[in-house]
Scaffold this motif. Structure first.
Motif, mmCIF file in Angstrom:
data_model
loop_
_atom_site.group_PDB
_atom_site.id
_atom_site.type_symbol
_atom_site.label_atom_id
_atom_site.label_comp_id
_atom_site.label_asym_id
_atom_site.label_seq_id
_atom_site.Cartn_x
_atom_site.Cartn_y
_atom_site.Cartn_z
ATOM 1 N N THR A 22 0.846 -1.194 0.000
ATOM 2 C CA THR A 22 0.000 0.000 0.000
ATOM 3 C C THR A 22 0.878 1.240 0.000
ATOM 4 N N LYS A 55 -6.831 -5.135 0.875
ATOM 5 C CA LYS A 55 -7.974 -4.233 0.988
ATOM 6 C C LYS A 55 -8.974 -4.768 2.006
ATOM 7 N N THR A 67 -4.534 -0.767 6.636
ATOM 8 C CA THR A 67 -4.781 0.657 6.423
ATOM 9 C C THR A 67 -3.491 1.432 6.628
ATOM 10 N N SER A 127 -1.654 5.172 7.038
ATOM 11 C CA SER A 127 -1.973 6.536 7.468
ATOM 12 C C SER A 127 -0.679 7.261 7.805
#
Length: 124
Positions: free
Chosen positions: A50, A66, A70, A72
């Protein structure tokens, strides 16, 4: 030149979660930077996981993560995180963060800056 240090890896059981951290030093991330996570399983080539655009927070992710992983960024710390949930043994690998300033890419060769990696091992 930016230096990257990953941390947060470890040995967990299937279904558990981990949060990996990529801390930058030397320079802050810029408007041109994409910060990516790759992983390399034993005997295999690095695989894109990612990435996030540092200022817009636009993200991209491989299909196999997916809904589970995640990415960030914390702009106060020049740090990028990878939250990994519902881990499976297939997620076992060394995880690397990398930075590119030439646009979003899923190819390892397009990222000139890499950390040393952090090991993630998931038992069944």
């Amino acid at each position: 030149q930016v230096q990257l240090v990953e941390s947060g890896g470890g040995l967990v059981q299937a279904g558990d979660s981990l949060r990996l951290t990529c801390a930058a030093s030397g320079r802050t991330f810029t408007d041109n930077d994409y910060v990516a996570w790759f992983r390399r399983a034993p005997g295999k080539d690095p695989k894109f996981v990612t990435a996030i655009h540092w200022t817009s927070d636009t993200t991209a992710a491989a299909d196999f993560v997916k809904g589970r992983f995640t990415i960030s960024g914390d702009k106060t710390k020049t740090t990028v995180y990878l939250q990994m949930n519902n881990l499976t043994p297939e997620d076992t690998a060394v995880y690397y963060c990398a930075v590119a300033s030439s646009g979003l890419s899923t190819k390892p060769e397009d990222y000139p800056y890499w950390g040393q990696g952090t090991q993630v091992a998931v038992s069944s």
